[in-house]
Scaffold this active site. Structure first.
Site, PDB file in Angstrom:
ATOM      1  N   ARG A 218       0.840  -1.207   0.000  1.00 29.23           N
ATOM      2  CA  ARG A 218       0.000   0.000   0.000  1.00 29.23           C
ATOM      3  C   ARG A 218       0.872   1.252   0.000  1.00 29.23           C
ATOM      4  NH1 ARG A 218      -4.641   0.131   4.331  1.00 29.23           N
ATOM      5  NH2 ARG A 218      -2.911   0.580   5.730  1.00 29.23           N
ATOM      6  N   LYS A 320      -3.015   6.094   1.177  1.00 33.03           N
ATOM      7  CA  LYS A 320      -2.909   6.502   2.582  1.00 33.03           C
ATOM      8  C   LYS A 320      -2.003   7.733   2.664  1.00 33.03           C
ATOM      9  CE  LYS A 320      -2.714   4.390   7.137  1.00 33.03           C
ATOM     10  NZ  LYS A 320      -4.051   4.791   7.575  1.00 33.03           N
ATOM     11  N   GLU A 356     -16.618   5.051   3.643  1.00 33.34           N
ATOM     12  CA  GLU A 356     -15.961   4.479   4.819  1.00 33.34           C
ATOM     13  C   GLU A 356     -16.029   5.478   5.968  1.00 33.34           C
ATOM     14  OE1 GLU A 356     -11.696   4.025   4.625  1.00 33.34           O
ATOM     15  OE2 GLU A 356     -11.588   5.331   2.893  1.00 33.34           O
TER      16      GLU A 356
END
Ligand code: PLP
Ligand code: COI
Length: 480
Positions: A218, A320, A356
């Site tokens: 990620r 992220k 989310e």
């Protein structure tokens, strides 16, 4: 750079419209992402002779990593090896010799786990060498069972630097402060990304990281999105392992319910003014012992749907990066001020589909389609959601251990009242039941406790993380 877009990479990986030139690039990129088979010089040469530059290759590595993530396609799990890249990318990892300056180490360190494959340490700091340790908490003073999710400073962190196109340094440091230029791109233009993962002490007393290679993947995808060089997998894993080992006494006891949270951070540094990518980067991992993210541990939380968008449609939601979180601070604050625990975002186009929560993905449990059939776990699919490693694990456990039907699709906010259970998933949040969702002026109460399926998933996940259940999938990586 005229490389491939994330969409083109996705299409090509599914075999659509792939010409020989694209295939040569993808082939090498996939091998690099998986970091499993060494990329042969001739494969790399084929990609280059097809006209691709190393910069384009690096970019596509990021897109491939993202595709693996967003589609939850596991890559082949084998023993992680050093990131196999041929020059000039390989200069990032090539040992350059030169003894690292002799210096003290953390307790019990004695050179074990010294950086390998990376050149010697940084030039001495302003004090002529080692910068004195900042005040840290003593492990013996910690009340493990009552830790919250707050920063408890530990003595050691790991740092490497990317400059001149190569990774350099790679060592444990005590200084908990960063000394960076005021023009750093991370400060002005949010050119930074980060990760979060945990180490757990197993009943045998040994610390284990949970799925660290997924966090690396990620970070590779986040850094490529922001035009930053990703730390290779070997460096990423080494940094996490060394950070845990150096701060071993801060890994909470096996039965405490707490864990050691590791925060890898990649930031653009160096003098700069205009809008462009940095030429120097710092990669650092630090850690903190933590307890539950939401007060009260495994207790139902209340989410409040916000009118604020977390990210834009083709923005950075799937990565992220710090900017996403800065933009969400207000939504979280508003939720808390209104008596809720966290904000819940809807899609940025229609404000209709679940995205989310501010700090975690969400899922719902729906009743079986037919009487006696399996219950269904549904989780939103969207290009602007951060792909959660915890959710990925939960989906596997739901399907393979509990026999649930798993659906990843758009989930309308109007479906929430039909959820038998709802939960959120994240490294910090673990699996937290969602009891109430506030939307359009009213509360929908789903449960006031922990639903039976959420409880089973929680027990399975934490049982594996904490070494109490067999780790059949090799998710736990021993640190010692
Ligand atoms: N979504 C957001 C916005 C997060 O900050 C996090 C935490 O990392 C997650 C989801 C969950 O991701 P993971 O399970 O990989 O920690
Ligand atoms: C994590 O769960 O690791 C995160 O980064 C979420 C953060 C808001 C603490």
């Amino acid at each position: 750079m005229a490389g491939l877009t994330p969409d083109q990479v996705q299409d090509a990986r599914r075999g659509w419209a792939v010409d020989a030139k694209t295939r040569a690039l993808l082939h090498v990129a996939e091998r690099l992402v998986e970091a499993r088979g060494r990329v042969q010089d001739d494969e790399l040469a084929a990609a280059r002779s097809a006209g691709w530059s190393d910069a384009e290759l690096l970019e596509v590595v990021g897109h491939v990593a993202l595709d693996i993530f967003t589609n939850y396609v596991d890559h082949v799990a084998e023993t992680p090896i050093d990131f196999p890249i041929a020059p000039p990318l390989a200069t990032a990892l090539t040992p350059r010799g030169g003894a690292r300056e002799a210096r003290g180490g953390p307790p019990g360190w004695s050179g074990r786990g010294r950086p390998i494959g990376l050149p010697g340490g940084f030039p001495p700091g302003p004090g002529g060498g080692r910068i004195p340790a900042m005040t840290t908490t003593r492990a013996a003073e910690l009340d493990w069972a009552n830790l919250g999710f707050v920063y408890v400073k530990t003595p050691w962190r790991y740092q490497a630097e990317h400059r001149g196109g190569a990774w350099t340094g790679g060592e444990l440091v005590e200084d908990a402060q960063l000394h960076i230029e005021e023009g750093a791109t991370s400060l002005h233009y949010a050119q930074q990304c980060f990760e979060g993962l945990k180490a757990f002490r197993h009943p045998n007393g040994k610390a284990h990281l949970f799925r660290p290679s997924d966090n690396h993947l990620r970070m590779a995808s986040s850094s490529a999105r922001l035009l930053m060089p990703s730390p290779p997998e070997s460096l990423f894993l080494r940094a996490c392992l060394e950070t845990v080992k150096a701060n071993l006494e801060f890994v909470p006891p096996a039965d405490s319910g707490a864990s050691l949270y590791i925060r890898p951070l990649l930031i653009g540094v160096g003098d700069n003014l205009g809008l462009r990518a940095a030429t120097r980067y710092i990669f650092r991992t630090f850690c903190s012992p933590v307890g539950p993210y939401f007060k009260g541990g495994l207790k139902a939380v209340k989410l409040r749907v916000t009118a604020i968008d977390r990210v834009a449609k083709s923005g950075t939601g799937a990565y992220k990066v710090g900017g996403n979180y800065a933009g969400g601070l207000m939504a979280t604050q508003e939720a808390k001020q209104a008596g809720y625990d966290e904000a819940l975002y809807l899609d940025p186009i229609e404000h209709r589909y679940l995205e989310e929560a501010g700090s975690a993905n969400v899922f719902g449990i729906l009743p079986p389609r037919t009487p006696g059939g399996p219950a269904r776990l549904v989780t939103p699919e969207s290009p602007s959601i951060l792909p959660s490693i915890t959710l990925k694990s939960v989906l596997t456990l739901a399907k393979e251990e509990l026999g649930l039907e798993v659906e990843r699709r758009r989930v309308s906010i109007d479906e929430v009242p039909s959820f038998a259970e709802m939960g959120c998933t994240g490294t910090a949040a673990v699996i937290t039941p969602v009891g109430t969702v506030h939307h359009a002026g009213k509360d929908t109460v789903i449960t006031d406790g922990v639903g039976p399926i959420t409880r089973k998933l929680y027990d399975l996940l934490t049982g594996i993380q904490r070494g109490k259940l067999a780790d059949a999938r090799g998710w736990c990586v021993p640190c010692e």
